[in-house]
Scaffold this active site. Sequence first.
Site, short mmCIF file in Angstrom:
data_model
loop_
_atom_site.label_atom_id
_atom_site.label_comp_id
_atom_site.label_asym_id
_atom_site.label_seq_id
_atom_site.Cartn_x
_atom_site.Cartn_y
_atom_site.Cartn_z
N ASN A 83 40.44 51.59 50.89
CA ASN A 83 39.20 51.20 51.33
C ASN A 83 38.14 52.32 51.78
O ASN A 83 38.51 53.46 51.30
CB ASN A 83 39.12 50.14 52.68
CG ASN A 83 38.12 48.95 52.13
OD1 ASN A 83 37.01 49.31 51.91
ND2 ASN A 83 38.50 47.85 52.16
N ARG A 84 37.14 52.05 52.34
CA ARG A 84 35.98 53.19 52.50
C ARG A 84 36.08 53.98 53.88
O ARG A 84 36.31 53.19 54.88
CB ARG A 84 34.56 52.34 52.16
CG ARG A 84 34.40 51.95 50.94
CD ARG A 84 33.24 50.84 50.74
NE ARG A 84 33.17 50.48 49.46
CZ ARG A 84 33.89 49.47 48.90
NH1 ARG A 84 34.74 48.78 49.56
NH2 ARG A 84 33.76 49.07 47.74
N HIS A 109 39.43 54.80 48.81
CA HIS A 109 40.70 54.72 48.18
C HIS A 109 41.26 56.03 47.97
O HIS A 109 42.12 56.41 46.95
CB HIS A 109 40.76 54.04 46.90
CG HIS A 109 40.61 52.59 46.96
ND1 HIS A 109 40.71 51.71 48.16
CD2 HIS A 109 40.06 51.54 46.09
CE1 HIS A 109 40.38 50.51 48.00
NE2 HIS A 109 40.00 50.41 46.69
N HIS A 178 46.93 47.43 45.04
CA HIS A 178 45.38 46.89 44.80
C HIS A 178 45.71 46.14 43.57
O HIS A 178 45.01 46.32 42.40
CB HIS A 178 44.41 48.07 44.53
CG HIS A 178 43.10 47.82 44.67
ND1 HIS A 178 42.64 46.60 44.01
CD2 HIS A 178 42.26 48.31 45.27
CE1 HIS A 178 41.28 46.65 44.16
NE2 HIS A 178 40.85 47.64 45.00
N ALA A 179 46.82 45.25 43.40
CA ALA A 179 46.91 44.50 42.16
C ALA A 179 45.81 43.31 42.25
O ALA A 179 45.39 42.73 43.26
CB ALA A 179 48.23 43.60 42.24
N TYR A 180 45.53 43.01 40.83
CA TYR A 180 44.38 41.92 40.59
C TYR A 180 45.13 40.76 40.09
O TYR A 180 45.62 40.92 38.98
CB TYR A 180 43.28 42.53 39.45
CG TYR A 180 42.52 43.45 40.03
CD1 TYR A 180 40.91 43.04 40.18
CD2 TYR A 180 42.71 45.01 40.29
CE1 TYR A 180 39.89 44.34 40.59
CE2 TYR A 180 41.68 45.72 40.88
CZ TYR A 180 40.47 45.55 40.70
OH TYR A 180 39.41 46.36 41.27
N ASP A 245 34.13 40.79 48.91
CA ASP A 245 34.52 42.14 49.25
C ASP A 245 34.52 42.59 50.65
O ASP A 245 33.89 43.41 51.13
CB ASP A 245 33.78 43.21 48.52
CG ASP A 245 34.46 44.50 48.01
OD1 ASP A 245 35.56 44.81 48.76
OD2 ASP A 245 34.03 45.48 47.41
N GLN A 281 41.99 42.74 52.79
CA GLN A 281 40.77 42.93 52.23
C GLN A 281 40.65 41.74 51.01
O GLN A 281 41.64 41.94 50.02
CB GLN A 281 40.47 44.38 51.67
CG GLN A 281 39.13 44.56 50.86
CD GLN A 281 37.91 44.91 51.82
OE1 GLN A 281 38.07 45.11 52.92
NE2 GLN A 281 36.81 45.11 51.21
N GLU A 309 44.05 42.62 49.76
CA GLU A 309 44.80 43.82 50.00
C GLU A 309 45.07 43.94 51.76
O GLU A 309 44.23 44.07 52.41
CB GLU A 309 43.89 44.94 49.61
CG GLU A 309 43.41 45.04 48.23
CD GLU A 309 42.05 45.68 47.96
OE1 GLU A 309 41.84 46.64 48.13
OE2 GLU A 309 41.16 44.86 47.79
#
Length: 344
Positions: A83-84, A109, A178-180, A245, A281, A309
Amino acid sequence: MTEVKRAVFGQMPQEEGGEVVEKFVLKSDSVKVEILSLGCIIAALETKGRDGEFSDVVLGFDTLEGYTRKHPYFGAIVGRVANRIAKGRFTLDGKEYQLFLNNGPNSLHGGARGFDKVLWSPQVLPNGVCFFRLSPDGEEGYPGDLKVWVTYTLSGGELAINYRAQTSKTTPISLTNHAYFNLAGQGSRDIYDHEISIEADSYLPVDDTKIPTGEVAAVQGTGFDLRQPVELGKHLQKFCLEGFDHNFCLQQTQARRLVARAHHPPTGRAMEVHTTQPGIQFYTGNNLDSSLKGKGAITYPKHSAFCLETQNWPDAVNKPHFPNALLQPGEEYNHTTWLMFNAA
């Protein structure tokens, strides 16, 4: 019984060392998962629907080339800090650290070359694979030699991801995968017919650069109340939301607990997320824009996948009232997330 196989997936470009990238296939009666030694990437995850048919439910690429080009962290382990981090800056023991800015004014990330873009050393286990790497002191601006182990194990319909780390100097750390996902099958047009629930009484509002404002806001009476399952498309419409998000604040305990569930009624596929982490997340693929050709040359449009996440809260290193994001020498970072797949 879980079957584990290894094979060559490809070779890194010469300018990046030309090393071989391996693929590890873990297979049970109900789940088959493929994991790469590059970025510990989940490249495929096949699970059964109500009809007994297998479908790959994660976005990604057919070849290594896709993963060595720019992509939105498909399936990868991200770190040192997921994340940020606001302005890519934090202060430890009076010293300011400046990270690479790769997400507007912020660091995202792990920076320019995070854990998702490096090769890991694999060790095959009876029911999975353990990846190891040493992130050297100063890598991407972070302090300390950090030893990291990421272990994937498959048991029936349950994929466990365990993260361990030890450091030589105090350092921030937050690791996630980070799987979609699209439970209708990767390449399906959208996720609007998915039902989502998240066990969280509060979430973190963000500023226009997606950094938490510092407020911990109640979900009650808002579009962020996902404590009961909602049909995603209708829910986004009802609350005029562009998508999610956001970090959802989980019960603060180190114990394993159920934190989220996704269900796709047409196929019956369901995924439960259990974790020891303090946050999750929820991201609805808002930045996907059909520009990337994925598996089978399919393009991935906006809202064609979701991410759940499990991680520490974003920018926690700069927010003292957020859960502790620092790992000290002599301590061990140790978290596990379990993804449970079934068809109902």
